[in-house]
Design an enzyme around this catalytic site. Structure first.
Site, short mmCIF file in Angstrom:
data_model
loop_
_atom_site.label_atom_id
_atom_site.label_comp_id
_atom_site.label_asym_id
_atom_site.label_seq_id
_atom_site.Cartn_x
_atom_site.Cartn_y
_atom_site.Cartn_z
CD GLU A 1 1.13 1.36 6.58
OE1 GLU A 1 0.10 1.77 6.01
OE2 GLU A 1 1.35 0.16 6.82
CG ASP B 1 5.87 -1.04 10.06
OD1 ASP B 1 5.95 -0.39 8.99
OD2 ASP B 1 4.87 -1.07 10.78
#
Lengths: 356, 356
Positions: B129, B75
């Site tokens: 994350e 991400d």
């Protein structure tokens, strides 16, 4: 209009007060109460009545050597489920009973019952005291018709527990700011923490010793207090700005400029920005009208620590005191009330002082 | 679906990286990139591939004495007008180039080009994350399938300028609060100013001396910083509460409990509430796999000051380092980019270390 209220100035003062309280008059909604006050005063032949927005002025013109202003505001803070008025034993409860329709009721009774006073009188029933200064009826009148405020002495009938509170302290606010340099808090040695630098501002405030000058026999008591502190960017960032908002209350022997200079000097080395300022008012108890008023009340006088509209008179060279029924600590409280005895005592003292 | 992306693992690494960057994958929107990664890995016969939400795990099972995890998140932080990727001389610009699709591209290339490594490998391509820990793919995997995280050593390919950053410091936050008593600022002696009392908190912070312990030859550097300060009720009221939010960064020789005890002791006499805590990670450079990796990179190792997901491995008993292309200071910046040379160097170092 069918909802116009007719005030009966020949009724007893507490009935009149109850009528006034039940005319809701939150700031900017004073038209109905101003209409009622004006309508009640117009028939009184000894008074010249004029209307300025929702401020009503009523004056005698007897050519007496001394003129006294008696002033009170018609507005209240917002409703808080505290209307209509409720008579509860020795007190009247409800919005505006304390701040300050008790004083307004006394003023209306004096206007009706003392047609031949020993001093010329100017009654000021004014709008918008509880909100920003720009809307304040006294302020507007001081701009549009300053002559109407001229007098040898002024009594502001704000609640003071029916004791004279003389003069008032001034107030100013400054933003004291520290600046640093942002950095990630995991590498804090790369930056400068502005909040940490503000420690030195608080250290100075903690070392502050209040001046307590005695003026006309009254001991004032200054103050220097942080009222807000704010700093911070994110939970992992060293902040680059911290601002402490400081409120200084200063005795009326200092001008606004002197007080501002004092604060700048106090925070020497820091970035200081003046954001707000209002002057104090000297008690003026050396004036003959004031002396006689103090005697009439029985001699007790306290200094006024908080700022009030008496400062507006002081700025025009008119000494002024606060004197009205009600505990000032109850102002703006939902449970505000006024003791009936204080209302009647204020009326009696003033009636006597005015020679009736 | 027609918009499914086919990644070509036989292409050169920078082309692959550009493909990855152009699959927008802001946190919680990782499905397309996880689909593409999974589809690219499935055909590789030497890997066991499994899918867990939008986290993809690919493992060799060669029965080798040592297992290494290589991990990277899929991400990115939100779009900021910085897609698609732009090749600009020696760098590739765009969202995620630095944090951390450069590392992901290297991982995919290793998965494809090192079918017979000298250590068993576990590749972890994980989701979320950049947002709250509860969504973090590594965290979820440590709860659902902790065995998949087991290894002798872990490399987290977060940007570290292609230098090993070993371990990481822990972080915790406390609210340190002072309490006073409200009063009107014109009668400040009637109250107690909570902001003034906070001066003693800032005094302690200003006297703080950072511990700099040396662990496995690396000098860590702790920190104790106010990151927020807030107090204030109104411009004419003494505040009754002031809160300083303090962030402590602690070296990995201390546990969370030890660090919290240190902070409570540091602020002894004040009200201290722990609001947030994450452990550090020991560098673990004494482990054989780590030693050999340091040698392969050329011997340069720095301590990691900020907190990263390496701590999740450390908590499982797996020593871990950060090693990836890109300047960590560019992470989360609109202008983030990654130097092509660093991407290729990371790939080369790892390929060599894995015996290919």
């Amino acid at each position: 209009m069918s909802d116009a209220v007719v005030l009966d100035l020949t009724a007893d003062t507490i009935t009149l007060l109850e009528q006034l309280v039940n005319i809701e008059s939150v700031s900017k909604n004073e038209q109905r109460i101003a209409d009622a006050v004006e309508a009640a005063l117009r028939p009184l032949g000894h008074l010249d009545v004029s209307r300025h927005g929702n401020t009503v002025v009523a004056r005698t013109s007897l050519g007496l050597p001394e003129r006294v202003v008696i002033a009170g505001h018609l507005d209240t803070v917002p409703l808080n489920d505290n209307l209509p008025a409720v008579r509860d034993g020795d007190v009247l409860r409800g919005l505006g009973t304390c701040d300050m329709k008790g004083g307004v009721a006394v003023m209306l009774r004096l206007a009706a019952t003392v047609p031949a006073p020993n001093r010329d009188l100017t009654f000021l029933f004014y709008e918008a005291e509880e909100i920003e200064s720009e809307f304040n009826g006294l302020h507007l009148l001081s701009q549009s018709d300053p002559d109407l405020l001229q007098a040898d002495f002024a009594i502001l009938m704000e609640p003071s527990d029916a004791v004279i509170e003389a003069g008032c302290q001034g107030t100013l606010r400054v933003d004291v700011t520290t600046r640093g340099e942002r950095a990630h808090s995991a590498r804090s040695w790369m930056g400068v923490n502005a909040i940490h630098k503000a420690g030195a501002i608080l250290d100075r405030l903690n070392a502050y010793e209040a001046r307590r000058p005695v003026i006309d026999g009254l001991e004032y008591h200054e103050g220097l207090n942080a009222v807000f502190i704010n700093g911070g960017v994110a939970g992992n960032v060293l902040p680059d700005v911290c601002t402490v908002q400081v409120n200084h209350r200063f005795a009326p022997d200092r001008s606004e400029a002197e007080a501002a200079a004092y604060v700048r000097d106090f925070f020497a080395g820091f970035e200081v920005e003046l954001t707000d300022s209002a002057p104090g008012a000297l008690p003026g108890l050396d004036r003959p009208a004031a002396k006689e008023f103090v005697e009439a009340v029985g001699g007790e006088v306290n200094p006024k620590f908080g700022w009030t509209d008496v400062a507006r008179f002081s700025a025009l060279g008119v000494p002024a005191v606060n004197f009205g029924p009600g505990d000032p600590m109850l102002a703006h409280k939902q449970e505000e009330y006024v003791p009936v005895e204080q209302v009647l005592r204020c009326e009696s003292v003033l009636t006597t002082w005015l020679g009736a």
